[in-house]
Design a protein around this motif. Structure first.
Motif, PDB file in Angstrom:
ATOM      1  N   UNK A  33       0.818  -1.220   0.000  1.00  0.00           N
ATOM      2  CA  UNK A  33       0.000   0.000   0.000  1.00  0.00           C
ATOM      3  C   UNK A  33       0.843   1.257   0.000  1.00  0.00           C
ATOM      4  N   UNK A  34       1.968   1.197   0.723  1.00  0.00           N
ATOM      5  CA  UNK A  34       2.858   2.362   0.725  1.00  0.00           C
ATOM      6  C   UNK A  34       3.439   2.553  -0.681  1.00  0.00           C
ATOM      7  N   UNK A  35       3.860   1.447  -1.322  1.00  0.00           N
ATOM      8  CA  UNK A  35       4.491   1.547  -2.636  1.00  0.00           C
ATOM      9  C   UNK A  35       3.521   2.010  -3.729  1.00  0.00           C
ATOM     10  N   UNK A  36       2.216   1.781  -3.495  1.00  0.00           N
ATOM     11  CA  UNK A  36       1.222   2.276  -4.457  1.00  0.00           C
ATOM     12  C   UNK A  36       1.247   3.786  -4.555  1.00  0.00           C
ATOM     13  N   UNK A  37       1.632   4.429  -3.460  1.00  0.00           N
ATOM     14  CA  UNK A  37       1.507   5.878  -3.440  1.00  0.00           C
ATOM     15  C   UNK A  37       2.811   6.604  -3.189  1.00  0.00           C
ATOM     16  N   UNK A  38       3.885   5.887  -2.812  1.00  0.00           N
ATOM     17  CA  UNK A  38       5.069   6.620  -2.377  1.00  0.00           C
ATOM     18  C   UNK A  38       6.371   5.860  -2.588  1.00  0.00           C
ATOM     19  N   UNK A  39       7.445   6.606  -2.812  1.00  0.00           N
ATOM     20  CA  UNK A  39       8.788   6.037  -2.947  1.00  0.00           C
ATOM     21  C   UNK A  39       9.585   6.176  -1.656  1.00  0.00           C
ATOM     22  N   UNK A  40       8.921   6.495  -0.572  1.00  0.00           N
ATOM     23  CA  UNK A  40       9.626   6.694   0.705  1.00  0.00           C
ATOM     24  C   UNK A  40      10.471   5.448   1.026  1.00  0.00           C
ATOM     25  N   UNK A  41      11.685   5.634   1.539  1.00  0.00           N
ATOM     26  CA  UNK A  41      12.489   4.472   1.896  1.00  0.00           C
ATOM     27  C   UNK A  41      11.826   3.623   2.986  1.00  0.00           C
ATOM     28  N   UNK A  42      11.825   2.311   2.768  1.00  0.00           N
ATOM     29  CA  UNK A  42      11.244   1.382   3.741  1.00  0.00           C
ATOM     30  C   UNK A  42      12.311   0.363   4.135  1.00  0.00           C
ATOM     31  N   UNK A  43      12.517   0.219   5.431  1.00  0.00           N
ATOM     32  CA  UNK A  43      13.440  -0.791   5.951  1.00  0.00           C
ATOM     33  C   UNK A  43      12.604  -1.831   6.688  1.00  0.00           C
ATOM     34  N   UNK A  44      12.741  -3.081   6.270  1.00  0.00           N
ATOM     35  CA  UNK A  44      11.955  -4.153   6.881  1.00  0.00           C
ATOM     36  C   UNK A  44      12.679  -4.700   8.112  1.00  0.00           C
ATOM     37  N   UNK A  45      11.906  -4.883   9.164  1.00  0.00           N
ATOM     38  CA  UNK A  45      12.417  -5.529  10.377  1.00  0.00           C
ATOM     39  C   UNK A  45      11.731  -6.876  10.440  1.00  0.00           C
ATOM     40  N   UNK A  46      12.492  -7.947  10.502  1.00  0.00           N
ATOM     41  CA  UNK A  46      11.807  -9.217  10.546  1.00  0.00           C
ATOM     42  C   UNK A  46      12.558 -10.247  11.346  1.00  0.00           C
ATOM     43  N   UNK A  47      11.787 -11.087  12.033  1.00  0.00           N
ATOM     44  CA  UNK A  47      12.385 -12.169  12.792  1.00  0.00           C
ATOM     45  C   UNK A  47      12.791 -13.290  11.845  1.00  0.00           C
ATOM     46  N   UNK A  48      12.229 -13.261  10.648  1.00  0.00           N
ATOM     47  CA  UNK A  48      12.529 -14.325   9.699  1.00  0.00           C
ATOM     48  C   UNK A  48      13.766 -13.962   8.904  1.00  0.00           C
ATOM     49  N   UNK A  49      14.848 -14.676   9.177  1.00  0.00           N
ATOM     50  CA  UNK A  49      16.099 -14.336   8.506  1.00  0.00           C
ATOM     51  C   UNK A  49      16.290 -15.118   7.221  1.00  0.00           C
ATOM     52  N   UNK A  50      15.217 -15.699   6.719  1.00  0.00           N
ATOM     53  CA  UNK A  50      15.346 -16.535   5.531  1.00  0.00           C
ATOM     54  C   UNK A  50      15.729 -15.707   4.309  1.00  0.00           C
TER      55      UNK A  50
END
Ligand code: CA
Length: 238
Positions: free
Chosen positions: A68-85
């Motif tokens: 949803x963010x990418x539909x409207x914006x190029x703002x940088x996104x950093x993912x935090x995840x417990x899944x290190x796969x």
């Protein structure tokens, strides 16, 4: 200078609190949302400079929020995840995330990564007419490319390829995505064609080898345009 604003979308209140605290000390203003819906609402309200996004969220998960963010914006996104796969990491980068941090993470690392992503995103300037960074200037209507101020001759195809890469600077694009973006008729053209075009383009941009080229191959995934800063071009002295 105005403080940078980070939107943290994270359902773990303790992690949220610690990260906000740490980012506050590093000079960022942090807004913390405990789920995706609140996160998206805050996104519209606060216009953050960067989003830190947890994947495992109640209700709408991190992937849905990112889409949803990418539909409207190029703002940088950093993912935090417990899944290190590895596959999760690739999915993140291919969905348009700018970086991916696996929990548990050190707060120094987090602050350093956020700083790097923000620098990468502010060291170039893209609009309808032109693209500029420390190495390149592209005049889009005139189809002119300057490397260190010197004009470079590109074929129409190479020009489209370079434009596709710079438009998505910092993101990994698969050969398939590049075919879609840069070839008039990608039917029947394979990944090896993309590879050769990339190699040719690299040479024309005057890079001696992969280490100094702004076009980076990410093995098994695709290619990424890396915005070089002045310090990269000068080399490191000591
Ligand atoms: Ca979570």
């Amino acid at each position: 200078m105005e403080q940078r604003r980070v939107l943290l979308i994270e359902d773990d209140a303790d992690i949220g609190h610690l990260v906000s605290l740490r980012l506050g000390r590093a000079g960022y203003v942090t807004d913390h949302a405990l789920d995706g819906h609140i996160g998206l609402r805050l996104f519209h309200e606060t216009h953050p400079d960067l989003v830190l996004l947890d994947i495992g969220l109640p209700g709408i998960d991190g992937w849905g929020v990112l889409e949803r963010i990418r539909d409207i914006s190029d703002v940088p996104v950093v993912i935090l995840s417990a899944r290190g796969l590895e596959t999760e990491k690739v999915r993140g980068l291919q969905s348009g995330a700018d970086d991916y941090i696996t929990k548990p993470f050190g707060h120094q690392e987090l602050v350093a990564r956020i700083g790097a992503v923000l620098r990468r995103n502010s060291s170039h300037d893209f609009d309808q007419e032109s693209y500029t960074d420390a190495l390149l200037h592209i005049d889009i209507p005139r189809r002119e490319v300057l490397v260190h101020g010197r004009s470079v001759d590109l074929t129409a195809g190479e020009f489209r390829l370079l434009l596709a890469l710079t438009k998505h600077a910092g993101q990994v694009l698969s050969p398939e995505q590049l075919l879609e973006l840069a070839w008039d008729d990608p039917t029947g053209i394979g990944a090896s064609k993309v590879k050769f075009s990339i190699l040719r383009l690299r040479r024309k941009l005057g890079s001696e080898g992969p280490a100094t080229s702004p076009i980076e191959a990410v093995r098994g995934f695709g290619y990424r345009y890396r915005v070089l800063e002045t310090s990269d071009l000068l080399g490191h002295s000591g």
